[in-house]
Motif scaffolding. Structure first.
Motif, PDB file in Angstrom:
ATOM      1  N   SER A 180       1.303   3.040  -4.684  1.00  0.00           N
ATOM      2  CA  SER A 180       0.637   1.560  -3.889  1.00  0.00           C
ATOM      3  C   SER A 180       2.192   1.158  -4.827  1.00  0.00           C
ATOM      4  CB  SER A 180      -0.388   1.571  -3.705  1.00  0.00           C
ATOM      5  OG  SER A 180      -0.919   1.269  -4.985  1.00  0.00           O
ATOM      6  N   TRP A 227      -4.219  11.178  -7.872  1.00  0.00           N
ATOM      7  CA  TRP A 227      -5.185   9.671  -8.007  1.00  0.00           C
ATOM      8  C   TRP A 227      -4.935   8.818  -7.751  1.00  0.00           C
ATOM      9  CZ3 TRP A 227      -7.120  10.234 -13.948  1.00  0.00           C
ATOM     10  CH2 TRP A 227      -6.427  11.619 -14.725  1.00  0.00           C
ATOM     11  N   GLN A 228      -4.181   8.210  -6.222  1.00  0.00           N
ATOM     12  CA  GLN A 228      -4.651   7.151  -6.085  1.00  0.00           C
ATOM     13  C   GLN A 228      -3.493   6.636  -6.484  1.00  0.00           C
ATOM     14  OE1 GLN A 228      -8.433   6.619  -4.906  1.00  0.00           O
ATOM     15  NE2 GLN A 228      -8.004   7.291  -2.898  1.00  0.00           N
ATOM     16  N   GLU A 262       2.471   9.438  -3.572  1.00  0.00           N
ATOM     17  CA  GLU A 262       1.545   8.334  -2.208  1.00  0.00           C
ATOM     18  C   GLU A 262       1.355   7.188  -3.109  1.00  0.00           C
ATOM     19  OE1 GLU A 262      -1.363  10.449  -0.580  1.00  0.00           O
ATOM     20  OE2 GLU A 262       0.014  12.361   0.004  1.00  0.00           O
ATOM     21  N   GLN A 317      -1.010   3.659  -8.154  1.00  0.00           N
ATOM     22  CA  GLN A 317      -0.215   2.241  -8.149  1.00  0.00           C
ATOM     23  C   GLN A 317       0.705   2.374  -9.540  1.00  0.00           C
ATOM     24  OE1 GLN A 317      -1.511  -1.753  -8.816  1.00  0.00           O
ATOM     25  NE2 GLN A 317      -2.192  -1.865  -7.383  1.00  0.00           N
ATOM     26  N   SER A 331       0.984  -1.054   0.042  1.00  0.00           N
ATOM     27  CA  SER A 331      -0.388   0.037  -0.665  1.00  0.00           C
ATOM     28  C   SER A 331       1.058   1.387  -0.002  1.00  0.00           C
ATOM     29  CB  SER A 331      -1.025   0.189   1.290  1.00  0.00           C
ATOM     30  OG  SER A 331       0.016  -0.566   2.115  1.00  0.00           O
ATOM     31  N   GLY A 346      -3.650   5.328 -12.282  1.00  0.00           N
ATOM     32  CA  GLY A 346      -4.534   6.322 -10.991  1.00  0.00           C
ATOM     33  C   GLY A 346      -5.837   6.074 -11.724  1.00  0.00           C
TER      34      GLY A 346
END
Length: 219
Positions: free
Chosen positions: A212, A178-179, A210, A181, A81, A132
């Motif tokens: 994952s 956009w969270q 930020e 990854q 995460s 994202g």
């Protein structure tokens, strides 16, 4: 009966700032491999180092290493995460994840056959996607992509770095919204051992986004 060998061994090793001596700063193990326990072991040792060394952790050049002892039918993957990536970044740690074969083969992640024929149209062995979710629509999209025809640890880190750079240029400072990854896809039939390495600098760059991490090897 021989004691059972744990399927997950995770540790943080550092160099003493004064003597340069390699020192195990934290370690833990898990009997059985699963994605949740693997991430928990990584988080646990990083938190232990953070607690004991605080802001002085960087001076130890910590290297977080996690090994999965494989068994028949096991395909070791790694999902971390954004919080876990930030925890590793908070100790200025690098990340070294690899499969270890029970038959004694080394877990170097190197190529069994180092040469990949240059065949037009052949799918690349390594694909890194920076994905994202759009803050406005919630729709997932690929923001950046980097590929390498041949998998190696050096190429892997280069593709991760390229995908982050392209994504940051595209999103202009809005990357965390956009969270994101970073997805690392490895597909090879050359007998390579799956491994994932991130330098301390790359971990820091992922933490700043930020992002994952999802490492998914098919070998």
């Amino acid at each position: 009966m021989d004691p059972r060998v744990p399927e997950i061994l995770t540790s943080v090793v550092g160099l003493h700032p004064a003597s340069g001596q390699e020192t195990v700063l934290a370690a833990c193990s898990c009997d059985d491999y699963n994605l949740d326990d693997l991430e928990e072991s990584i988080r646990r040792v990083a938190e232990s180092v953070k607690t004991s060394l605080g802001d002085g952790a960087e001076a130890w050049q910590p290297r977080l290493t996690s090994r999965v002892w494989s068994r028949e039918g096991l395909r070791p993957c790694l999902n971390l995460s954004a919080d876990t990536i930030r925890m590793i970044g908070s100790i200025s740690g690098s990340l070294d994840f690899a499969e270890q074969r029970r038959n004694g083969d080394d877990e170097s992640g190197c190529d069994a056959d180092p040469q990949v024929p240059d065949i037009e149209g052949q799918s690349p062995e390594l694909v890194v996607l920076f994905v994202g979710n759009c803050p406005d629509t919630g729709k997932e999209s690929v923001i950046a992509k980097a590929v390498s025809q041949q998998y190696s640890l050096e190429n892997q880190q280069a593709c991760v770095a390229e995908s982050i750079q392209l994504a940051q240029a595209e999103l202009q400072g809005a990357t965390p919204l956009w969270q994101p990854q970073v997805g690392v896809r490895l597909s090879s039939d050359r007998g390579v051992l799956p491994a994932m390495q991130l330098s301390a600098e790359l971990v820091q760059r992922m933490a700043a986004c930020e992002a994952s991490l999802d490492f998914d090897p098919y070998v």
